[in-house]
Structure formats: structure tokens, C-alpha cells
Motif scaffolding. Structure first.
Motif, PDB file in Angstrom:
ATOM      1  N   VAL A 244      52.486  47.857  64.662  1.00  0.00           N
ATOM      2  CA  VAL A 244      52.924  47.248  63.404  1.00  0.00           C
ATOM      3  C   VAL A 244      51.821  46.363  62.821  1.00  0.00           C
ATOM      4  N   GLU A 245      51.612  46.498  61.497  1.00  0.00           N
ATOM      5  CA  GLU A 245      50.635  45.659  60.812  1.00  0.00           C
ATOM      6  C   GLU A 245      51.209  45.265  59.470  1.00  0.00           C
ATOM      7  N   ALA A 246      50.962  44.025  59.042  1.00  0.00           N
ATOM      8  CA  ALA A 246      51.497  43.593  57.748  1.00  0.00           C
ATOM      9  C   ALA A 246      50.364  43.291  56.773  1.00  0.00           C
ATOM     10  N   PHE A 247      50.500  43.779  55.554  1.00  0.00           N
ATOM     11  CA  PHE A 247      49.519  43.567  54.487  1.00  0.00           C
ATOM     12  C   PHE A 247      50.160  42.774  53.362  1.00  0.00           C
ATOM     13  N   ILE A 248      49.434  41.843  52.818  1.00  0.00           N
ATOM     14  CA  ILE A 248      49.959  41.093  51.668  1.00  0.00           C
ATOM     15  C   ILE A 248      49.324  41.656  50.390  1.00  0.00           C
ATOM     16  N   ILE A 249      50.189  42.027  49.453  1.00  0.00           N
ATOM     17  CA  ILE A 249      49.716  42.608  48.184  1.00  0.00           C
ATOM     18  C   ILE A 249      50.033  41.657  47.035  1.00  0.00           C
ATOM     19  N   ASP A 250      49.597  42.065  45.829  1.00  0.00           N
ATOM     20  CA  ASP A 250      50.038  41.395  44.604  1.00  0.00           C
ATOM     21  C   ASP A 250      49.517  39.964  44.467  1.00  0.00           C
ATOM     22  N   TRP A 251      48.212  39.832  44.275  1.00  0.00           N
ATOM     23  CA  TRP A 251      47.545  38.530  44.286  1.00  0.00           C
ATOM     24  C   TRP A 251      47.208  37.891  42.932  1.00  0.00           C
ATOM     25  N   PRO A 252      47.413  38.541  41.792  1.00  0.00           N
ATOM     26  CA  PRO A 252      46.789  38.004  40.582  1.00  0.00           C
ATOM     27  C   PRO A 252      47.229  36.596  40.170  1.00  0.00           C
ATOM     28  N   GLN A 253      48.373  36.143  40.630  1.00  0.00           N
ATOM     29  CA  GLN A 253      48.833  34.806  40.222  1.00  0.00           C
ATOM     30  C   GLN A 253      48.349  33.707  41.170  1.00  0.00           C
ATOM     31  N   TYR A 254      47.406  34.014  42.064  1.00  0.00           N
ATOM     32  CA  TYR A 254      46.931  33.001  43.013  1.00  0.00           C
ATOM     33  C   TYR A 254      46.473  31.727  42.291  1.00  0.00           C
ATOM     34  N   VAL A 255      46.502  30.630  43.028  1.00  0.00           N
ATOM     35  CA  VAL A 255      45.902  29.394  42.499  1.00  0.00           C
ATOM     36  C   VAL A 255      44.853  28.901  43.509  1.00  0.00           C
ATOM     37  N   TYR A 256      43.879  28.174  43.006  1.00  0.00           N
ATOM     38  CA  TYR A 256      42.891  27.580  43.906  1.00  0.00           C
ATOM     39  C   TYR A 256      43.537  26.432  44.669  1.00  0.00           C
ATOM     40  N   LYS A 257      43.045  26.211  45.889  1.00  0.00           N
ATOM     41  CA  LYS A 257      43.740  25.244  46.741  1.00  0.00           C
ATOM     42  C   LYS A 257      43.613  23.808  46.238  1.00  0.00           C
ATOM     43  N   ASP A 258      42.671  23.546  45.355  1.00  0.00           N
ATOM     44  CA  ASP A 258      42.584  22.170  44.852  1.00  0.00           C
ATOM     45  C   ASP A 258      43.353  21.965  43.542  1.00  0.00           C
ATOM     46  N   PRO A 260      46.676  21.230  41.303  1.00  0.00           N
ATOM     47  CA  PRO A 260      47.758  20.291  41.619  1.00  0.00           C
ATOM     48  C   PRO A 260      49.002  20.943  42.248  1.00  0.00           C
ATOM     49  N   ASN A 261      49.319  22.160  41.873  1.00  0.00           N
ATOM     50  CA  ASN A 261      50.544  22.764  42.416  1.00  0.00           C
ATOM     51  C   ASN A 261      50.298  23.632  43.651  1.00  0.00           C
ATOM     52  N   ALA A 262      49.061  23.634  44.165  1.00  0.00           N
ATOM     53  CA  ALA A 262      48.730  24.520  45.280  1.00  0.00           C
ATOM     54  C   ALA A 262      49.555  24.210  46.536  1.00  0.00           C
ATOM     55  N   GLU A 263      49.688  22.926  46.824  1.00  0.00           N
ATOM     56  CA  GLU A 263      50.428  22.515  48.024  1.00  0.00           C
ATOM     57  C   GLU A 263      51.862  23.010  47.980  1.00  0.00           C
ATOM     58  N   GLU A 264      52.463  22.813  46.831  1.00  0.00           N
ATOM     59  CA  GLU A 264      53.857  23.188  46.655  1.00  0.00           C
ATOM     60  C   GLU A 264      54.026  24.709  46.771  1.00  0.00           C
ATOM     61  N   SER A 271      57.496  29.068  53.512  1.00  0.00           N
ATOM     62  CA  SER A 271      58.911  28.913  53.869  1.00  0.00           C
ATOM     63  C   SER A 271      59.720  30.168  53.517  1.00  0.00           C
ATOM     64  N   TYR A 272      59.381  30.865  52.438  1.00  0.00           N
ATOM     65  CA  TYR A 272      60.054  32.144  52.154  1.00  0.00           C
ATOM     66  C   TYR A 272      59.855  33.126  53.298  1.00  0.00           C
ATOM     67  N   LEU A 273      58.615  33.185  53.750  1.00  0.00           N
ATOM     68  CA  LEU A 273      58.276  34.119  54.823  1.00  0.00           C
ATOM     69  C   LEU A 273      59.071  33.798  56.092  1.00  0.00           C
TER      70      LEU A 273
END
Ligand SMILES: Nc1ncnc2c1ncn2[C@@H]1O[C@H](COP(=O)(O)OP(=O)(O)OP(=O)(O)O)[C@@H](O)[C@H]1O
Ligand SMILES: [Mg+2]
Length: 303
Positions: A244-258, A260-264, A271-273
Motif C-alpha cells: 500500500v502507498e498513498a499519494f497526495i494530489i491536488d496542490w494548486p491552493q497551497y500556501v507558503y508556510k510563513d 498568516p493562515n498556514a498554521e491553521e 486533523s482531517y486526515l
């Protein structure tokens, strides 16, 4: 009448493509590009131009507006065939197959690359939904002033492609990016099942899904500097043949970690996962420890 995008694509002549490109050239400046500009840019005699316009409107690749501010505008499908033309010309794909996903944000097709391996073509739609999402995220918003749907769709395509390139380079389990043109991204087909469709997994297999996913989020955060921002059981593809292997898709809405809303967003993704894997497969891991692991503040995975 053609039944799908590939049939539409194959009906088009070089002249019709020239007209589409001519409209596209001015689309950033005009909602409806004046006929004179299209005429000049396409460089076709009036009778040929008229015929091409007629075909393109019939196929719904362009829309025509009459009256004072008359002119032509591309539809999403018009933009799709232009991107397809580019991918075919570059030898990225040789045939487009069935639609495998109609998301809020894009149409996803399976396609065949020369050499007969399967790829996925994702045509982004910067519709109302994405506008709303984007408004919430600064990284998009910066580029957003006074822009058109077309510019936005292209920007989303570029974001997804570049994110995949960086993630893949760092060893994250994401689909391998192959090409990008306009609003469309070609990526390797992941032979997997969306996590939400999986009813049965052995405990160790569900743990593997968790570990793979957290590792990808960790690579994204610590080495690429981004947070996915829309993680759910719909954006995880699980290979079930063999290990078994898991892949994460669908990235275009990413935010940079710095941002303001990155932490949230990171907290929400993790938590969804965890919640899903606990509810469906009984896998339990501590949220705070999982977040620390993803952020690189702890080296041992939380399970
Ligand atoms: N590389 C891939 N390999 C196999 N299937 C894929 C791939 N990329 C996307 N898909 C399939 O297409 C669906 C939609 O893709 P994706 O999530 O990237 O687009 P989306 O427009 O965000 O859709 P949605 O808004 O519904 O999340 C996925 O859930 C998956 O089933
Ligand atoms: Mg999705």
C-alpha cells in the motif's frame, strides 16, 4: 456532433486554431475581442475567417457578442483545445481519453502519452468557487488584482505544476509532473483509488496510508515550505496492488508556510486526515505530535 473534447480537437483545422490564438492574444485586454483585431491577428481572408468563426462558435469554443461592443471571447473549451494542441505538438500526449473527474476546480482526463503510458490532463477552471477560495489565500490574492478568468486559470495551472515539480524533487509521494501549458497540467497517472472509496484495509495498511501522507506533508513543509491547504480523503490516492502507498494530489491552493493562515490550514489538513483514518480504520495518532512531526519539530512519526 462531436461527443467529447478529443473529437472536437480533431475536427479543427490550422486556420481555426489561428483564430483561437488570435482571440487569446487579446483576451487579457478585452472581455470580448473586437472583430477587427481578430481579423488582423489571424491574417486570414474574410471568407475563411467567417467560416472559422462559424465553426468555432458552433463547437462552443468561442462566444460571440453582438451590438455595440461586439466581439469574440474564448470559452474554457476553447482554451482546452489550445492547450491540447500544445501538448500534442510537443509529444507530451498522443490521445485524450475519458473524463475521470469533474471537480469544482477542474476537469480531469486520462490520456495516453507516446510510449503508451497513461497520464492525466487536468484543465483548471478558475470559476467562482476557486475565486472564493483564492480570496482567502494571500499568495493568490497578490497576483489577483484586475485579472481575468483566463489569467487566473493559467496562474492556477502554473502553481500546480511548480508545486508538483518541487515536491517530486524532494521525494514526496505526489503524481510526477510532466508538462504544463496555459491552464492545463499533465501528470503521471497514479494507479490508485481515492481514499474515501476504500472500505477495507488491514490495520497496518491504514497505518501506512497515514505514514505516507504525513511524510509527504512533512516534505512539503520542511523542504518545499508549503502547506497543502485542502487535504481530505478525496485528495489522497491509495495504491492497493502490492504494498500500500498513498499519494497526495491536488496542490494548486497551497500556501507558503510563513503566510498568516498556514498554521491553521496545516492543523486542519492533519486533523482531517487523522479523523478520517480513525473513524474508518481505527488508526489512532495524537494530533499535536503529528503536527510536530510534519513541521519537523520531532523526528519520530506519531505512530
Ligand atoms: N495523477 C492522477 N492519477 C490518477 N487519478 C487522478 C490524478 N489526478 C487526479 N485524479 C483523479 O481526478 C480527481 C480530481 O482530481 P483533483 O482532485 O486533482 O481535481 P479537482 O479539480 O480539485 O477536483 P475536486 O475539486 O473534486 O477536488 C481525483 O479525485 C482523482 O480521482
Ligand atoms: Mg480534488
Amino acid at each position: 456532433m462531436p461527443r467529447n473534447l478529443w473529437e472536437v480537437y480533431n475536427l479543427l483545422s490550422d486556420e481555426e486554431f489561428r483564430v483561437l490564438r488570435a482571440i487569446e492574444r487579446f483576451q487579457a485586454k478585452y472581455e470580448y475581442v473586437p472583430a477587427e483585431l481578430v481579423e488582423k491577428a489571424a491574417g486570414l481572408p474574410p471568407s475563411k475567417l467567417a467560416k472559422a468563426i462559424y465553426t468555432l462558435s458552433n463547437l462552443k469554443l468561442i462566444r460571440r457578442r453582438l451590438g455595440n461592443l461586439s466581439g469574440y471571447t474564448l470559452t474554457y473549451m476553447g482554451l482546452d483545445v489550445l492547450a491540447l494542441r500544445n501538448f500534442v505538438a510537443r509529444g507530451v500526449i498522443k490521445e485524450l481519453g475519458d473524463k475521470i473527474g469533474v471537480g469544482k476546480e477542474g476537469d480531469v482526463y486520462i490520456a495516453l502519452a507516446p510510449g503508451d503510458y497513461r497520464v492525466v490532463v487536468k484543465f483548471h477552471r478558475a470559476g467562482r468557487e476557486s475565486f472564493r477560495k483564492i480570496r482567502k489565500h494571500r499568495s493568490y490574492a497578490l497576483d489577483l488584482r484586475a485579472t481575468t478568468w483566463l489569467a487566473l486559470a493559467k496562474l492556477v495551472g502554473e502553481r500546480e505544476f511548480k508545486a508538483l515539480v518541487a515536491l517530486e524533487r524532494e521525494g514526496a509521494k505526489v503524481p510526477e509532473p510532466i508538462a504544463w501549458n496555459r491552464h492545463a497540467v499533465v501528470q503521471r497517472y497514479v494507479e490508485g483509488v481515492e481514499l474515501h472509496m476504500i472500505r477495507e484495509l488491514r490495520y497496518e495498511e491504514a497505518v501506512k496510508v497515514l505514514l505516507d501522507s504525513l511524510e509527504t506533508l512533512r516534505i512539503a513543509y520542511t523542504r518545499v515550505g508549503i502547506v497543502h491547504g485542502d487535504l481530505s480523503e478525496y485528495n489522497i490516492l491509495v495504491k492497493v496492488e502490492g504494498e500500500v502507498e498513498a499519494f497526495i494530489i491536488d496542490w494548486p491552493q497551497y500556501v507558503y508556510k510563513d503566510e498568516p493562515n498556514a498554521e491553521e490550514l496545516l492543523r486542519r489538513d492533519v486533523s482531517y486526515l487523522l479523523r478520517f483514518l480513525k473513524r474508518r480504520f481505527g488508526v489512532e495518532a495524537d494530533l499535536e505530535e503529528a503536527i510536530k512531526y510534519v513541521k519537523g519539530d520531532r523526528d519520530e512519526p506519531p505512530i
